[in-house]
Write a protein that holds these residues in place. Structure first.
Motif, PDB file in Angstrom:
ATOM      1  N   HIS A 220     -41.511  54.532   9.981  1.00 10.65           N
ATOM      2  CA  HIS A 220     -41.096  53.137  10.097  1.00 10.65           C
ATOM      3  C   HIS A 220     -40.468  52.605   8.813  1.00 10.65           C
ATOM      4  N   GLU A 221     -39.768  53.461   8.089  1.00 14.14           N
ATOM      5  CA  GLU A 221     -39.114  53.039   6.848  1.00 14.14           C
ATOM      6  C   GLU A 221     -37.612  53.314   6.938  1.00 14.14           C
ATOM      7  N   SER A 222     -36.824  52.431   6.345  1.00 14.69           N
ATOM      8  CA  SER A 222     -35.377  52.638   6.303  1.00 14.69           C
ATOM      9  C   SER A 222     -35.048  53.817   5.391  1.00 14.69           C
ATOM     10  N   TYR A 223     -33.842  54.333   5.528  1.00 13.10           N
ATOM     11  CA  TYR A 223     -33.437  55.463   4.695  1.00 13.10           C
ATOM     12  C   TYR A 223     -31.916  55.554   4.644  1.00 13.10           C
ATOM     13  N   SER A 224     -31.438  56.214   3.612  1.00 10.00           N
ATOM     14  CA  SER A 224     -30.023  56.550   3.466  1.00 10.00           C
ATOM     15  C   SER A 224     -29.873  58.036   3.769  1.00 10.00           C
ATOM     16  N   VAL A 225     -29.057  58.374   4.747  1.00 16.00           N
ATOM     17  CA  VAL A 225     -28.887  59.772   5.145  1.00 16.00           C
ATOM     18  C   VAL A 225     -28.337  60.611   4.001  1.00 16.00           C
ATOM     19  N   SER A 226     -27.401  60.056   3.252  1.00 15.66           N
ATOM     20  CA  SER A 226     -26.806  60.820   2.147  1.00 15.66           C
ATOM     21  C   SER A 226     -27.828  61.107   1.055  1.00 15.66           C
ATOM     22  N   GLU A 227     -28.732  60.163   0.795  1.00 17.65           N
ATOM     23  CA  GLU A 227     -29.773  60.394  -0.200  1.00 17.65           C
ATOM     24  C   GLU A 227     -30.798  61.416   0.288  1.00 17.65           C
ATOM     25  N   LEU A 228     -31.128  61.356   1.567  1.00 12.40           N
ATOM     26  CA  LEU A 228     -32.013  62.373   2.130  1.00 12.40           C
ATOM     27  C   LEU A 228     -31.430  63.764   1.904  1.00 12.40           C
ATOM     28  N   TYR A 229     -30.168  63.890   2.220  1.00 16.27           N
ATOM     29  CA  TYR A 229     -29.508  65.197   2.100  1.00 16.27           C
ATOM     30  C   TYR A 229     -29.474  65.659   0.649  1.00 16.27           C
ATOM     31  N   ARG A 230     -29.279  64.711  -0.257  1.00 11.78           N
ATOM     32  CA  ARG A 230     -29.196  65.051  -1.681  1.00 11.78           C
ATOM     33  C   ARG A 230     -30.524  65.571  -2.220  1.00 11.78           C
ATOM     34  N   ILE A 231     -31.633  64.926  -1.867  1.00 10.26           N
ATOM     35  CA  ILE A 231     -32.915  65.263  -2.507  1.00 10.26           C
ATOM     36  C   ILE A 231     -33.700  66.337  -1.752  1.00 10.26           C
ATOM     37  N   LEU A 232     -33.234  66.735  -0.565  1.00  9.84           N
ATOM     38  CA  LEU A 232     -33.897  67.801   0.176  1.00  9.84           C
ATOM     39  C   LEU A 232     -33.338  69.171  -0.215  1.00  9.84           C
ATOM     40  N   LYS A 233     -34.225  70.146  -0.298  1.00  7.57           N
ATOM     41  CA  LYS A 233     -33.797  71.518  -0.524  1.00  7.57           C
ATOM     42  C   LYS A 233     -33.181  72.081   0.756  1.00  7.57           C
ATOM     43  N   PRO A 234     -32.251  73.021   0.638  1.00  9.74           N
ATOM     44  CA  PRO A 234     -31.683  73.652   1.835  1.00  9.74           C
ATOM     45  C   PRO A 234     -32.777  74.287   2.693  1.00  9.74           C
TER      46      PRO A 234
ATOM     47  N   LEU B 222     -27.391  61.651  11.367  1.00  9.26           N
ATOM     48  CA  LEU B 222     -27.930  62.809  10.653  1.00  9.26           C
ATOM     49  C   LEU B 222     -27.041  64.035  10.830  1.00  9.26           C
ATOM     50  N   GLU B 223     -26.575  64.260  12.045  1.00 11.12           N
ATOM     51  CA  GLU B 223     -25.714  65.414  12.292  1.00 11.12           C
ATOM     52  C   GLU B 223     -24.386  65.289  11.557  1.00 11.12           C
ATOM     53  N   ASN B 224     -23.852  64.091  11.480  1.00 13.64           N
ATOM     54  CA  ASN B 224     -22.597  63.880  10.742  1.00 13.64           C
ATOM     55  C   ASN B 224     -22.750  64.175   9.260  1.00 13.64           C
ATOM     56  N   ALA B 225     -23.986  64.028   8.752  1.00  7.35           N
ATOM     57  CA  ALA B 225     -24.243  64.285   7.331  1.00  7.35           C
ATOM     58  C   ALA B 225     -24.534  65.752   7.048  1.00  7.35           C
ATOM     59  N   GLY B 226     -24.651  66.553   8.099  1.00  7.97           N
ATOM     60  CA  GLY B 226     -24.891  67.979   7.897  1.00  7.97           C
ATOM     61  C   GLY B 226     -26.264  68.465   8.312  1.00  7.97           C
ATOM     62  N   PHE B 227     -27.124  67.582   8.802  1.00  7.86           N
ATOM     63  CA  PHE B 227     -28.437  67.987   9.277  1.00  7.86           C
ATOM     64  C   PHE B 227     -28.341  68.631  10.664  1.00  7.86           C
ATOM     65  N   LYS B 228     -29.293  69.488  10.958  1.00  4.73           N
ATOM     66  CA  LYS B 228     -29.475  70.012  12.303  1.00  4.73           C
ATOM     67  C   LYS B 228     -30.718  69.358  12.893  1.00  4.73           C
ATOM     68  N   VAL B 229     -30.549  68.597  13.947  1.00  6.36           N
ATOM     69  CA  VAL B 229     -31.669  67.918  14.590  1.00  6.36           C
ATOM     70  C   VAL B 229     -32.320  68.890  15.571  1.00  6.36           C
ATOM     71  N   ILE B 230     -33.608  69.164  15.366  1.00 10.14           N
ATOM     72  CA  ILE B 230     -34.300  70.145  16.198  1.00 10.14           C
ATOM     73  C   ILE B 230     -35.245  69.497  17.209  1.00 10.14           C
ATOM     74  N   LYS B 231     -35.488  68.191  17.062  1.00 13.93           N
ATOM     75  CA  LYS B 231     -36.336  67.505  18.036  1.00 13.93           C
ATOM     76  C   LYS B 231     -36.058  66.015  17.967  1.00 13.93           C
ATOM     77  N   ASN B 232     -35.926  65.373  19.127  1.00 10.23           N
ATOM     78  CA  ASN B 232     -35.797  63.920  19.133  1.00 10.23           C
ATOM     79  C   ASN B 232     -36.382  63.362  20.427  1.00 10.23           C
ATOM     80  N   LEU B 233     -37.084  62.240  20.303  1.00  7.80           N
ATOM     81  CA  LEU B 233     -37.776  61.598  21.417  1.00  7.80           C
ATOM     82  C   LEU B 233     -37.648  60.084  21.263  1.00  7.80           C
ATOM     83  N   GLU B 234     -37.738  59.378  22.366  1.00 10.22           N
ATOM     84  CA  GLU B 234     -37.657  57.919  22.335  1.00 10.22           C
ATOM     85  C   GLU B 234     -38.546  57.345  23.435  1.00 10.22           C
ATOM     86  N   GLN B 235     -39.169  56.197  23.142  1.00 12.10           N
ATOM     87  CA  GLN B 235     -40.074  55.586  24.113  1.00 12.10           C
ATOM     88  C   GLN B 235     -40.144  54.077  23.879  1.00 12.10           C
TER      89      GLN B 235
END
Length: 252
Positions: free
Chosen positions: A123-137, A178-191
């Motif tokens: 439940h927190e906001s985020y910047s996709v580009s920053e996520l990508y920057r600070i995560l290891k491959p 997320l996909e546009n930033a280069g992530f691979k989404v492996i699971k997504n759900l909504e309710q």
């Protein structure tokens, strides 16, 4: 006790202090309850935490939730943007070896490139580009988000503004981002589960703790609508509103 006196009692009860991100005063007593979802955030992140060497918990609140997930990876950090929560989180988490960082701008996180191999976010906001920057491959970002349709019917019941500025915020939008930033989404759900309130005092307590839902909320300003809600609860036993939640697990 007549209905007016009961209403006044519940208003008085709602004046209990709120600290960190702890709703136990109304949840542990069953005065507020949410419909179970088709996933469990803790179950989704626990195995990943146990395997991680470095962890970031984004938007830790007062650290209440994170503190229950011990043992932690060797290098564990938590961020919090809401200033009153920062000292609460530090007091709770730093004795456990977790560094708590106050963050004001999602686009400028004070972490190194590729610092983490797991980022969790509830439940927190985020910047996709920053996520990508600070995560290891090859590392994971796991999040549960509050969608843009969350509790709009609550605002409607109060006659409050229903435009929260995020009507687009849903699982499809977040996955595409997320996909546009280069992530691979492996699971997504909504309710869209319901939240039930069993007395008007629990509702007032809840709204006072989350001022962004109805920014101008006071009992005095919304007295007539709250009294109507009180009558509805007395007739039916509860009142319920629709939440909006979605879950994403992505890999860099």
């Amino acid at each position: 006790m007549n209905e007016k006196d009961l209403f006044d009692l519940f208003v008085l009860e709602a004046e209990r202090p709120f600290s960190g991100w702890d709703f136990s005063y109304i949840t542990d007593t069953g005065r507020m309850a949410s419909e179970p979802m088709n996933w469990n955030y803790t179950s989704e992140i626990l195995a990943s935490i146990r395997k991680a060497d470095s962890l970031l918990d984004m938007g830790t609140g007062g650290g209440e939730f994170l503190s229950k997930l011990q043992p932690f990876p060797r290098n564990t950090f938590a961020t919090e943007a809401y200033e009153p929560n920062v000292p609460i989180a530090r007091n709770r988490l730093e004795p456990l070896g977790i560094t708590v960082v106050e963050v004001k701008d999602d686009n400028q996180l004070p972490f190194d490139n590729e610092q983490f191999n797991l980022i969790i976010n509830k439940h927190e906001s985020y910047s996709v580009s920053e996520l990508y920057r600070i995560l290891k491959p090859g590392s994971q970002f796991i999040t549960q988000q509050v969608g843009g349709q969350d509790h709009l019917d609550l605002n409607k019941a109060l006659g409050a503004n229903e435009d929260n500025g995020y009507p687009h915020w849903n699982v499809n939008y977040a996955v595409q981002e997320l996909e546009n930033a280069g992530f691979k989404v492996i699971k997504n759900l909504e309710q869209f589960p319901y939240t039930r309130f069993y007395d008007v005092g629990a509702l007032i307590y809840y709204l006072s703790a989350i001022p962004w839902q109805v920014p101008d909320f006071t009992v005095e300003k919304y007295f007539d609508k709250l009294l109507q809600i009180h009558h509805q609860i007395q007739e039916r036993g509860f009142i319920e509103f629709k939440e909006h939640r979605f879950f994403i697990k992505a890999v860099k």
